[in-house]
Design a protein around this motif. Sequence first.
Motif, PDB file in Angstrom:
ATOM      1  N   LYS A 289       1.753  -4.190   5.738  1.00  0.00           N
ATOM      2  CA  LYS A 289       2.899  -4.876   5.131  1.00  0.00           C
ATOM      3  C   LYS A 289       3.390  -4.111   3.906  1.00  0.00           C
ATOM      4  CE  LYS A 289       4.357  -9.200   3.039  1.00  0.00           C
ATOM      5  NZ  LYS A 289       3.943 -10.504   2.535  1.00  0.00           N
ATOM      6  N   ASP A 290       2.465  -3.690   3.047  1.00  0.00           N
ATOM      7  CA  ASP A 290       2.827  -2.923   1.850  1.00  0.00           C
ATOM      8  C   ASP A 290       3.476  -1.597   2.229  1.00  0.00           C
ATOM      9  OD1 ASP A 290       1.757  -4.960   0.312  1.00  0.00           O
ATOM     10  OD2 ASP A 290      -0.152  -3.913  -0.049  1.00  0.00           O
ATOM     11  N   PHE A 291       2.895  -0.910   3.184  1.00  0.00           N
ATOM     12  CA  PHE A 291       3.422   0.377   3.641  1.00  0.00           C
ATOM     13  C   PHE A 291       4.837   0.216   4.172  1.00  0.00           C
ATOM     14  CE2 PHE A 291       4.025   3.331   7.235  1.00  0.00           C
ATOM     15  CZ  PHE A 291       3.991   4.538   6.551  1.00  0.00           C
ATOM     16  N   LEU A 292       5.037  -0.780   5.038  1.00  0.00           N
ATOM     17  CA  LEU A 292       6.355  -0.978   5.644  1.00  0.00           C
ATOM     18  C   LEU A 292       7.395  -1.413   4.612  1.00  0.00           C
ATOM     19  CD1 LEU A 292       5.333  -2.694   8.998  1.00  0.00           C
ATOM     20  CD2 LEU A 292       6.082  -0.328   8.646  1.00  0.00           C
ATOM     21  N   THR A 293       6.980  -2.141   3.598  1.00  0.00           N
ATOM     22  CA  THR A 293       7.900  -2.532   2.523  1.00  0.00           C
ATOM     23  C   THR A 293       8.428  -1.295   1.817  1.00  0.00           C
ATOM     24  OG1 THR A 293       6.803  -4.659   2.213  1.00  0.00           O
ATOM     25  CG2 THR A 293       8.095  -3.819   0.350  1.00  0.00           C
ATOM     26  N   ASN A 294       7.538  -0.340   1.550  1.00  0.00           N
ATOM     27  CA  ASN A 294       7.948   0.907   0.893  1.00  0.00           C
ATOM     28  C   ASN A 294       8.866   1.737   1.788  1.00  0.00           C
ATOM     29  OD1 ASN A 294       6.527   0.380  -1.468  1.00  0.00           O
ATOM     30  ND2 ASN A 294       4.654   1.303  -0.673  1.00  0.00           N
TER      31      ASN A 294
END
Length: 102
Positions: free
Chosen positions: A77-82
């Motif tokens: 989730k964090d990766f895709l947000t970035n």
Amino acid sequence: MKTLHTETVTITNQKINLIEGEFTATEAGDILHAMLDKKINFHKLQRLSRTEGNINDSCKYDSGRIIELLDEKGKLKDFLTNVRADGGKLEIKSTVEIRIKD
């Protein structure tokens, strides 16, 4: 290694090209989160089936794999947000290898 014989072919392993292509962060999230959710639910059902109907079971079980998958889901989730914030695209390749065990 065991071998599976069919009428015309001998099969000792199988590869499934599960995911291959370029995706937006949203598309990648939809695909990967769905896969992680399925795997998490699989482990939860396995855990439940081991203890269901046994009143003497202390219901102690290893939730390690579920915890690992939930952690990976958070990282994803964090990766895709970035990636989404940068407007980037993602290339995903995923192959599942299956082998017959002895």
